[in-house]
Design a protein around this motif. Structure first.
Motif, mmCIF file in Angstrom:
data_model
loop_
_atom_site.group_PDB
_atom_site.id
_atom_site.type_symbol
_atom_site.label_atom_id
_atom_site.label_comp_id
_atom_site.label_asym_id
_atom_site.label_seq_id
_atom_site.Cartn_x
_atom_site.Cartn_y
_atom_site.Cartn_z
ATOM 1 N N ASP A 186 42.331 40.472 40.272
ATOM 2 C CA ASP A 186 41.643 41.499 39.480
ATOM 3 C C ASP A 186 40.443 42.067 40.240
ATOM 4 O O ASP A 186 39.328 42.053 39.761
ATOM 5 N N LYS A 187 40.700 42.591 41.414
ATOM 6 C CA LYS A 187 39.613 43.149 42.225
ATOM 7 C C LYS A 187 39.126 44.462 41.630
ATOM 8 O O LYS A 187 39.913 45.278 41.175
ATOM 9 N N ASP A 188 37.797 44.646 41.666
ATOM 10 C CA ASP A 188 37.228 45.911 41.202
ATOM 11 C C ASP A 188 37.170 46.895 42.372
ATOM 12 O O ASP A 188 37.708 46.627 43.455
ATOM 13 N N GLU A 189 36.514 48.013 42.171
ATOM 14 C CA GLU A 189 36.467 49.058 43.202
ATOM 15 C C GLU A 189 35.795 48.607 44.499
ATOM 16 O O GLU A 189 35.988 49.201 45.547
ATOM 17 N N TYR A 190 34.985 47.534 44.437
ATOM 18 C CA TYR A 190 34.310 47.026 45.629
ATOM 19 C C TYR A 190 35.056 45.843 46.257
ATOM 20 O O TYR A 190 34.645 45.324 47.280
ATOM 21 N N GLY A 191 36.118 45.386 45.589
ATOM 22 C CA GLY A 191 36.864 44.225 46.066
ATOM 23 C C GLY A 191 36.371 42.918 45.479
ATOM 24 O O GLY A 191 36.799 41.851 45.894
ATOM 25 N N CYS A 192 35.469 42.973 44.493
ATOM 26 C CA CYS A 192 34.951 41.762 43.851
ATOM 27 C C CYS A 192 35.977 41.238 42.845
ATOM 28 O O CYS A 192 36.551 42.015 42.082
ATOM 29 N N ILE A 193 36.171 39.937 42.825
ATOM 30 C CA ILE A 193 37.132 39.314 41.928
ATOM 31 C C ILE A 193 36.372 38.738 40.734
ATOM 32 O O ILE A 193 35.756 37.673 40.816
#
Length: 148
Positions: free
Chosen positions: A37-44
């Motif tokens: 579930d990565k966000d637009e910055y690649g954070c999970i």
């Protein structure tokens, strides 16, 4: 005998269709896997990561930030995260309150405070060895004791 061949053919087609359905189900499960579930910055997010603008990285607040507790309601918390050069601090609040980024200012006694220009709507500073967040002169958050 023809009926037997037709039965086998139907059984074969049904097996192929069911196998195809099984593969799409597995694909759906892969999309919903923890950590996918990565966000637009690649954070999970499911691993506890959130984007920090001042760190320019995905961080876990409890690892990089200082935990603060609301003076009015102990259920409300905030974290303060400093930029590597300490020129800015980012405030992360529980609930729907948006993050804020404050700039460091020098105080007359040689200490520092972080706020927005000269507006001072939120003010982060260290007092008596603990970090505090005040707003218009009123203490609203204070650092949580490590012993808790």
């Amino acid at each position: 005998m023809k009926a037997g061949k037709i039965g086998w053919m139907l059984l074969l087609v049904a097996g192929i269709v069911l196998a195809g359905c099984g593969n799409s189900k597995n694909k759906k499960n892969e999309d919903n896997m923890v950590g996918n579930d990565k966000d637009e910055y690649g954070c999970i997010a499911s691993a506890g990561y959130i984007w920090s603008e001042v760190q320019k990285d995905c961080i876990r607040l409890w690892e990089k930030g200082v935990r603060m507790e609301s003076v009015a309601d102990k259920e409300n918390t905030a974290y303060i995260v400093f930029a590597p050069d300490s020129l800015q601090v980012e405030l992360f609040f529980s609930g729907d309150q948006p993050n804020e980024i404050l700039d460091r200012r020098s105080l007359p006694g040689g200490d520092y405070a972080w706020n927005v220009e000269d507006d001072d709507t939120k003010n982060v500073r260290q007092e008596n060895g603990k970090w505090t967040i005040s707003q218009r002169g009123n203490l609203i958050y204070q650092q949580v004791d490590e012993a808790k």
